[in-house]
Design a protein around this motif. Sequence first.
Motif, PDB file in Angstrom:
ATOM      1  N   ALA A   1       0.935  -1.360   0.201  1.00 15.15           N
ATOM      2  CA  ALA A   1      -0.025   0.123   0.043  1.00 15.15           C
ATOM      3  C   ALA A   1       0.868   1.250  -0.051  1.00 15.15           C
ATOM      4  CB  ALA A   1      -0.903   0.034   1.169  1.00 15.15           C
ATOM      5  N   SER A   2       2.069   1.262   0.565  1.00 20.37           N
ATOM      6  CA  SER A   2       2.870   2.438   0.541  1.00 20.37           C
ATOM      7  C   SER A   2       3.675   2.631  -0.771  1.00 20.37           C
ATOM      8  CB  SER A   2       4.007   2.054   1.794  1.00 20.37           C
ATOM      9  OG  SER A   2       4.787   1.219   1.424  1.00 20.37           O
ATOM     10  N   LEU A   3       3.362   1.815  -1.726  1.00 22.64           N
ATOM     11  CA  LEU A   3       3.891   2.116  -2.853  1.00 22.64           C
ATOM     12  C   LEU A   3       2.859   2.266  -4.123  1.00 22.64           C
ATOM     13  CD1 LEU A   3       6.895   1.709  -4.739  1.00 22.64           C
ATOM     14  CD2 LEU A   3       6.083  -0.842  -5.176  1.00 22.64           C
ATOM     15  N   PRO A   4       2.837   3.558  -4.219  1.00 16.04           N
ATOM     16  CA  PRO A   4       1.472   3.954  -5.064  1.00 16.04           C
ATOM     17  C   PRO A   4       1.834   3.589  -6.377  1.00 16.04           C
ATOM     18  CG  PRO A   4       2.424   5.865  -4.168  1.00 16.04           C
ATOM     19  CD  PRO A   4       3.155   4.967  -3.703  1.00 16.04           C
ATOM     20  N   MET A   5       0.934   3.041  -7.111  1.00 13.07           N
ATOM     21  CA  MET A   5       1.353   2.885  -8.828  1.00 13.07           C
ATOM     22  C   MET A   5      -0.014   2.947  -9.529  1.00 13.07           C
ATOM     23  SD  MET A   5       2.864  -0.850 -10.316  1.00 13.07           S
ATOM     24  CE  MET A   5       4.195  -0.868  -9.287  1.00 13.07           C
ATOM     25  N   THR A   6       0.250   3.618 -10.639  1.00 12.34           N
ATOM     26  CA  THR A   6      -0.994   3.667 -11.550  1.00 12.34           C
ATOM     27  C   THR A   6      -1.405   2.623 -12.440  1.00 12.34           C
ATOM     28  OG1 THR A   6       0.376   4.598 -13.367  1.00 12.34           O
ATOM     29  CG2 THR A   6      -0.336   6.241 -11.791  1.00 12.34           C
ATOM     30  N   VAL A   7      -2.414   2.293 -12.934  1.00 10.16           N
ATOM     31  CA  VAL A   7      -2.760   1.120 -13.616  1.00 10.16           C
ATOM     32  C   VAL A   7      -1.834   0.921 -14.767  1.00 10.16           C
ATOM     33  CG1 VAL A   7      -4.577   0.399 -15.334  1.00 10.16           C
ATOM     34  CG2 VAL A   7      -5.259   1.330 -12.985  1.00 10.16           C
ATOM     35  N   ARG A   8      -1.793   2.351 -15.393  1.00 14.25           N
ATOM     36  CA  ARG A   8      -0.532   2.299 -16.592  1.00 14.25           C
ATOM     37  C   ARG A   8       0.905   1.736 -16.265  1.00 14.25           C
ATOM     38  NH1 ARG A   8       2.414   0.751 -19.635  1.00 14.25           N
ATOM     39  NH2 ARG A   8       3.056   1.885 -21.681  1.00 14.25           N
ATOM     40  N   ARG A   9       1.275   2.058 -15.160  1.00 15.13           N
ATOM     41  CA  ARG A   9       2.697   1.772 -14.819  1.00 15.13           C
ATOM     42  C   ARG A   9       2.544   0.132 -14.222  1.00 15.13           C
ATOM     43  NH1 ARG A   9       6.700   4.299 -10.621  1.00 15.13           N
ATOM     44  NH2 ARG A   9       8.398   2.823 -10.901  1.00 15.13           N
ATOM     45  N   PHE A  10       1.534  -0.384 -13.734  1.00 19.69           N
ATOM     46  CA  PHE A  10       1.499  -1.740 -13.353  1.00 19.69           C
ATOM     47  C   PHE A  10       1.562  -2.519 -14.471  1.00 19.69           C
ATOM     48  CE2 PHE A  10      -1.502  -5.313 -12.437  1.00 19.69           C
ATOM     49  CZ  PHE A  10      -0.717  -5.856 -11.476  1.00 19.69           C
ATOM     50  N   LEU A  11       1.100  -2.243 -15.615  1.00 21.29           N
ATOM     51  CA  LEU A  11       1.058  -2.888 -16.845  1.00 21.29           C
ATOM     52  C   LEU A  11       2.546  -3.243 -17.469  1.00 21.29           C
ATOM     53  CD1 LEU A  11      -1.975  -1.591 -18.933  1.00 21.29           C
ATOM     54  CD2 LEU A  11      -1.892  -3.601 -17.422  1.00 21.29           C
ATOM     55  N   ASN A  12       3.536  -2.204 -16.874  1.00 20.75           N
ATOM     56  CA  ASN A  12       5.049  -2.470 -17.260  1.00 20.75           C
ATOM     57  C   ASN A  12       5.515  -3.612 -16.520  1.00 20.75           C
ATOM     58  OD1 ASN A  12       5.185  -0.807 -19.264  1.00 20.75           O
ATOM     59  ND2 ASN A  12       5.619   0.890 -18.117  1.00 20.75           N
ATOM     60  N   VAL A  13       4.841  -4.295 -15.392  1.00 23.17           N
ATOM     61  CA  VAL A  13       5.314  -5.200 -14.546  1.00 23.17           C
ATOM     62  C   VAL A  13       5.082  -6.658 -14.913  1.00 23.17           C
ATOM     63  CG1 VAL A  13       5.387  -6.146 -12.302  1.00 23.17           C
ATOM     64  CG2 VAL A  13       5.130  -3.581 -12.503  1.00 23.17           C
ATOM     65  N   PRO A  14       5.825  -7.662 -15.450  1.00 24.45           N
ATOM     66  CA  PRO A  14       7.345  -7.564 -15.197  1.00 24.45           C
ATOM     67  C   PRO A  14       8.231  -6.791 -16.114  1.00 24.45           C
ATOM     68  CG  PRO A  14       6.720  -9.598 -15.787  1.00 24.45           C
ATOM     69  CD  PRO A  14       5.352  -8.668 -15.838  1.00 24.45           C
ATOM     70  N   ARG A  15       7.510  -6.651 -17.324  1.00 28.47           N
ATOM     71  CA  ARG A  15       8.395  -5.957 -18.520  1.00 28.47           C
ATOM     72  C   ARG A  15       7.614  -4.739 -19.178  1.00 28.47           C
ATOM     73  NH1 ARG A  15       6.022 -10.754 -21.083  1.00 28.47           N
ATOM     74  NH2 ARG A  15       7.625 -12.018 -19.777  1.00 28.47           N
ATOM     75  N   ARG A  16       8.435  -3.817 -19.663  1.00 23.88           N
ATOM     76  CA  ARG A  16       7.711  -2.596 -20.075  1.00 23.88           C
ATOM     77  C   ARG A  16       6.973  -3.291 -21.559  1.00 23.88           C
ATOM     78  NH1 ARG A  16       9.049   1.553 -18.007  1.00 23.88           N
ATOM     79  NH2 ARG A  16      10.007   3.415 -18.698  1.00 23.88           N
ATOM     80  N   VAL A  17       5.816  -2.429 -21.662  1.00 20.79           N
ATOM     81  CA  VAL A  17       4.957  -2.794 -22.872  1.00 20.79           C
ATOM     82  C   VAL A  17       4.709  -1.319 -23.633  1.00 20.79           C
ATOM     83  CG1 VAL A  17       3.693  -4.729 -21.943  1.00 20.79           C
ATOM     84  CG2 VAL A  17       2.991  -2.430 -21.717  1.00 20.79           C
ATOM     85  N   SER A  18       4.243  -1.315 -24.885  1.00 22.85           N
ATOM     86  CA  SER A  18       4.242   0.082 -25.606  1.00 22.85           C
ATOM     87  C   SER A  18       3.103   0.680 -25.033  1.00 22.85           C
ATOM     88  CB  SER A  18       4.196  -0.323 -26.771  1.00 22.85           C
ATOM     89  OG  SER A  18       2.876  -1.002 -27.200  1.00 22.85           O
TER      90      SER A  18
ATOM     91  N   ARG B   1      -5.245   6.074 -13.071  1.00 22.63           N
ATOM     92  CA  ARG B   1      -5.752   5.703 -11.709  1.00 22.63           C
ATOM     93  C   ARG B   1      -4.817   5.018 -10.905  1.00 22.63           C
ATOM     94  NH1 ARG B   1     -11.703   4.985 -10.950  1.00 22.63           N
ATOM     95  NH2 ARG B   1     -10.886   4.245  -9.082  1.00 22.63           N
ATOM     96  N   SER B   2      -4.965   5.325  -9.400  1.00 19.34           N
ATOM     97  CA  SER B   2      -3.765   4.650  -8.732  1.00 19.34           C
ATOM     98  C   SER B   2      -4.315   3.123  -8.344  1.00 19.34           C
ATOM     99  CB  SER B   2      -3.946   5.231  -7.272  1.00 19.34           C
ATOM    100  OG  SER B   2      -3.075   4.520  -6.142  1.00 19.34           O
ATOM    101  N   LEU B   3      -3.598   2.256  -8.404  1.00 14.82           N
ATOM    102  CA  LEU B   3      -4.266   0.659  -8.224  1.00 14.82           C
ATOM    103  C   LEU B   3      -5.068   0.721  -6.753  1.00 14.82           C
ATOM    104  CD1 LEU B   3      -1.309  -1.590  -9.314  1.00 14.82           C
ATOM    105  CD2 LEU B   3      -3.547  -0.985 -10.330  1.00 14.82           C
ATOM    106  N   GLU B   4      -4.447   1.355  -5.738  1.00 17.00           N
ATOM    107  CA  GLU B   4      -5.122   1.384  -4.342  1.00 17.00           C
ATOM    108  C   GLU B   4      -6.694   1.734  -4.477  1.00 17.00           C
ATOM    109  OE1 GLU B   4      -3.155   5.353  -2.525  1.00 17.00           O
ATOM    110  OE2 GLU B   4      -1.896   3.352  -2.314  1.00 17.00           O
ATOM    111  N   GLY B   5      -7.038   2.396  -5.367  1.00 14.39           N
ATOM    112  CA  GLY B   5      -8.121   3.248  -5.262  1.00 14.39           C
ATOM    113  C   GLY B   5      -9.299   2.116  -6.225  1.00 14.39           C
ATOM    114  N   LEU B   6      -8.778   1.137  -6.723  1.00 12.11           N
ATOM    115  CA  LEU B   6      -9.811   0.511  -7.530  1.00 12.11           C
ATOM    116  C   LEU B   6     -10.610  -0.483  -6.921  1.00 12.11           C
ATOM    117  CD1 LEU B   6      -7.304  -0.570 -10.520  1.00 12.11           C
ATOM    118  CD2 LEU B   6      -8.750   1.461 -10.579  1.00 12.11           C
ATOM    119  N   SER B   7     -11.769  -0.689  -7.276  1.00 13.76           N
ATOM    120  CA  SER B   7     -12.639  -1.551  -6.920  1.00 13.76           C
ATOM    121  C   SER B   7     -12.320  -3.078  -7.154  1.00 13.76           C
ATOM    122  CB  SER B   7     -14.130  -1.727  -7.350  1.00 13.76           C
ATOM    123  OG  SER B   7     -14.060  -2.110  -8.694  1.00 13.76           O
TER     124      SER B   7
END
Length: 139
Positions: A79-96, A115-121
């Motif tokens: 929870a202390s590592l805020p991450m957007t949906v777009r940035r999360f899609l780069n895990v584990p490798r970068r995507v276009s 949006r931040s992942l922590e705010g998603l339903s």
Amino acid sequence: MSLIEARGLAKSFGGDVVLQGVNIAINPSEIVTIVGPNGSGKSTLLRMLAGVLKPDGGEVSHAAGLTIGYVPQKLELEASLPMTVRRFLNVPRRVSEAAAERALERVGVRALKGRSLEGLSGGQMQRVLLARALIVEPD
């Protein structure tokens, strides 16, 4: 030739046998449904077939070049590592950007990109996880 074949799979957790002697073959264009009561090992089996979890016994083989898209049942995020949906899609490798947009659009959550992942339903998070699995263009 099967896409995935497992022979004699076994798995235990803390001395509790979850799976024993499981055999399965999944062929191209085949739809497979795994059913059973809670705690019967369905998720454990799927995680071993996907290569996310190592079996204690038996073996799993994949067709050469097979790409698997895996959607976990739940995902624990710090929870202390805020991450957007777009940035999360780069895990584990970068995507276009184009691949990310296509995947989010395909699962109906393109508007959540910033949006931040922590705010998603829970349902929104499952769609984001599905988009992430689809980005790799699984077989």
